[in-house]
Design a protein around this motif. Structure first.
Motif, PDB file in Angstrom:
ATOM      1  N   ILE A 152       0.857  -1.199   0.000  1.00  0.00           N
ATOM      2  CA  ILE A 152       0.000   0.000   0.000  1.00  0.00           C
ATOM      3  C   ILE A 152       0.890   1.245   0.000  1.00  0.00           C
ATOM      4  O   ILE A 152       1.912   1.296   0.670  1.00  0.00           O
ATOM      5  CB  ILE A 152      -0.904  -0.001   1.266  1.00  0.00           C
ATOM      6  CG1 ILE A 152      -2.108  -0.921   1.074  1.00  0.00           C
ATOM      7  CG2 ILE A 152      -1.386   1.390   1.630  1.00  0.00           C
ATOM      8  CD1 ILE A 152      -3.142  -0.432   0.087  1.00  0.00           C
ATOM      9  N   ALA A 153       0.454   2.277  -0.769  1.00  0.00           N
ATOM     10  CA  ALA A 153       1.153   3.577  -0.736  1.00  0.00           C
ATOM     11  C   ALA A 153       0.139   4.655  -0.366  1.00  0.00           C
ATOM     12  O   ALA A 153      -1.043   4.559  -0.726  1.00  0.00           O
ATOM     13  CB  ALA A 153       1.774   3.881  -2.097  1.00  0.00           C
ATOM     14  N   THR A 154       0.592   5.653   0.399  1.00  0.00           N
ATOM     15  CA  THR A 154      -0.297   6.769   0.749  1.00  0.00           C
ATOM     16  C   THR A 154       0.374   8.081   0.367  1.00  0.00           C
ATOM     17  O   THR A 154       1.590   8.216   0.456  1.00  0.00           O
ATOM     18  CB  THR A 154      -0.599   6.803   2.269  1.00  0.00           C
ATOM     19  OG1 THR A 154       0.629   6.993   2.979  1.00  0.00           O
ATOM     20  CG2 THR A 154      -1.259   5.533   2.746  1.00  0.00           C
ATOM     21  N   TYR A 155      -0.435   9.020  -0.089  1.00  0.00           N
ATOM     22  CA  TYR A 155       0.087  10.365  -0.361  1.00  0.00           C
ATOM     23  C   TYR A 155      -1.035  11.377  -0.163  1.00  0.00           C
ATOM     24  O   TYR A 155      -2.217  11.030  -0.198  1.00  0.00           O
ATOM     25  CB  TYR A 155       0.680  10.453  -1.775  1.00  0.00           C
ATOM     26  CG  TYR A 155      -0.296  10.205  -2.909  1.00  0.00           C
ATOM     27  CD1 TYR A 155      -0.978  11.271  -3.516  1.00  0.00           C
ATOM     28  CD2 TYR A 155      -0.529   8.907  -3.384  1.00  0.00           C
ATOM     29  CE1 TYR A 155      -1.867  11.031  -4.558  1.00  0.00           C
ATOM     30  CE2 TYR A 155      -1.413   8.675  -4.422  1.00  0.00           C
ATOM     31  CZ  TYR A 155      -2.089   9.740  -5.019  1.00  0.00           C
ATOM     32  OH  TYR A 155      -2.969   9.517  -6.035  1.00  0.00           O
ATOM     33  N   SER A 156      -0.635  12.637   0.051  1.00  0.00           N
ATOM     34  CA  SER A 156      -1.620  13.709   0.221  1.00  0.00           C
ATOM     35  C   SER A 156      -1.846  14.407  -1.111  1.00  0.00           C
ATOM     36  O   SER A 156      -0.916  14.577  -1.901  1.00  0.00           O
ATOM     37  CB  SER A 156      -1.137  14.722   1.260  1.00  0.00           C
ATOM     38  OG  SER A 156      -1.126  14.120   2.540  1.00  0.00           O
ATOM     39  N   ASP A 157      -3.085  14.828  -1.336  1.00  0.00           N
ATOM     40  CA  ASP A 157      -3.436  15.473  -2.598  1.00  0.00           C
ATOM     41  C   ASP A 157      -4.382  16.646  -2.322  1.00  0.00           C
ATOM     42  O   ASP A 157      -5.093  16.655  -1.319  1.00  0.00           O
ATOM     43  CB  ASP A 157      -4.114  14.441  -3.515  1.00  0.00           C
ATOM     44  CG  ASP A 157      -4.189  14.918  -4.963  1.00  0.00           C
ATOM     45  OD1 ASP A 157      -3.425  15.840  -5.318  1.00  0.00           O
ATOM     46  OD2 ASP A 157      -5.006  14.365  -5.722  1.00  0.00           O
ATOM     47  N   GLY A 158      -4.383  17.634  -3.225  1.00  0.00           N
ATOM     48  CA  GLY A 158      -5.285  18.781  -3.091  1.00  0.00           C
ATOM     49  C   GLY A 158      -4.674  19.916  -2.286  1.00  0.00           C
ATOM     50  O   GLY A 158      -3.604  19.779  -1.707  1.00  0.00           O
TER      51      GLY A 158
END
Length: 204
Positions: free
Chosen positions: A187-193
């Motif tokens: 799993i990978a997580t990143y912030s967007d917006g």
């Protein structure tokens, strides 16, 4: 704010005299030397005493406690505050009736109050403090909720084999999600917006 003018045969002696009268220590005060004085001939003739003005420095942590009390009073909530300090991080824990008013929907009111407390504590301080404002253990409960949400959404992303976007959250809550999933290799997580709509995306 307490302030005192004191004199002595030396600056050090004058400062010591002021500290005794204020019943405090040197790290809690601001010292202004009015006259350094002079010894005089043989230490007797023409000697002049040293004069200092000493005032109690504002304690930013105590001032912020007062600020929180005033703001919550305006919201018609009486709180008692327990403060704990760890290095340069200060936690203010609020307890009282109608505490839900101070938390708000998903902690939005509490986050706004925390932001104000952060501004207040660093306003006149020469140190930089980080702040956590909590209300009857809400932060701990919210952390558990977010960690549970993170694992549920990670499972969903893997099951559907596509990206899953979470609702917008403040930075420290996004950090909780990232931390909860950092050990999952698939799993990978990143912030967007952009703030205030910045959110986390979980992808397989």
């Amino acid at each position: 704010m307490k302030e005192i003018t004191a004199s002595g045969s030396t600056v050090e002696e004058a400062v010591q005299s002021a500290l005794e009268q204020l019943n405090t220590t040197e790290d809690q005060v601001e010292i202004d030397i009015i006259d350094e004085g002079k010894k005089g001939i043989l230490g007797l003739f023409g000697s002049k005493r040293a004069v200092v003005r000493v005032k109690l420095a504002k304690n930013p942590i105590k001032e912020t406690e007062k600020f929180i009390q005033e703001v919550t009073k305006q919201m018609n909530v009486d709180v008692t505050i327990t403060t704990s300090i760890e290095d340069k991080h200060v936690t203010f824990e609020m307890d009282g009736n109608n505490i839900a008013i101070l938390i708000g929907k998903r902690g939005q009111t509490l986050n706004a109050l925390q932001y104000l407390a952060h501004l207040a504590i660093n306003k006149d301080s020469d140190k930089y403090y980080t702040v956590t404002l909590d209300a009857e253990g809400y932060r701990g409960r919210r952390k558990e909720t977010l960690e549970s949400l993170a694992h549920k959404m990670a499972d969903k992303a893997k099951r559907l084999n596509k990206k899953v976007a979470l609702e917008p959250m403040p930075a420290y809550e996004r950090k909780i999600i990232h931390s909860a999933l950092q050990d999952q290799k698939d799993i990978a997580t990143y912030s967007d917006g952009q703030e205030p709509h910045r959110h986390i995306v979980i992808k397989p």
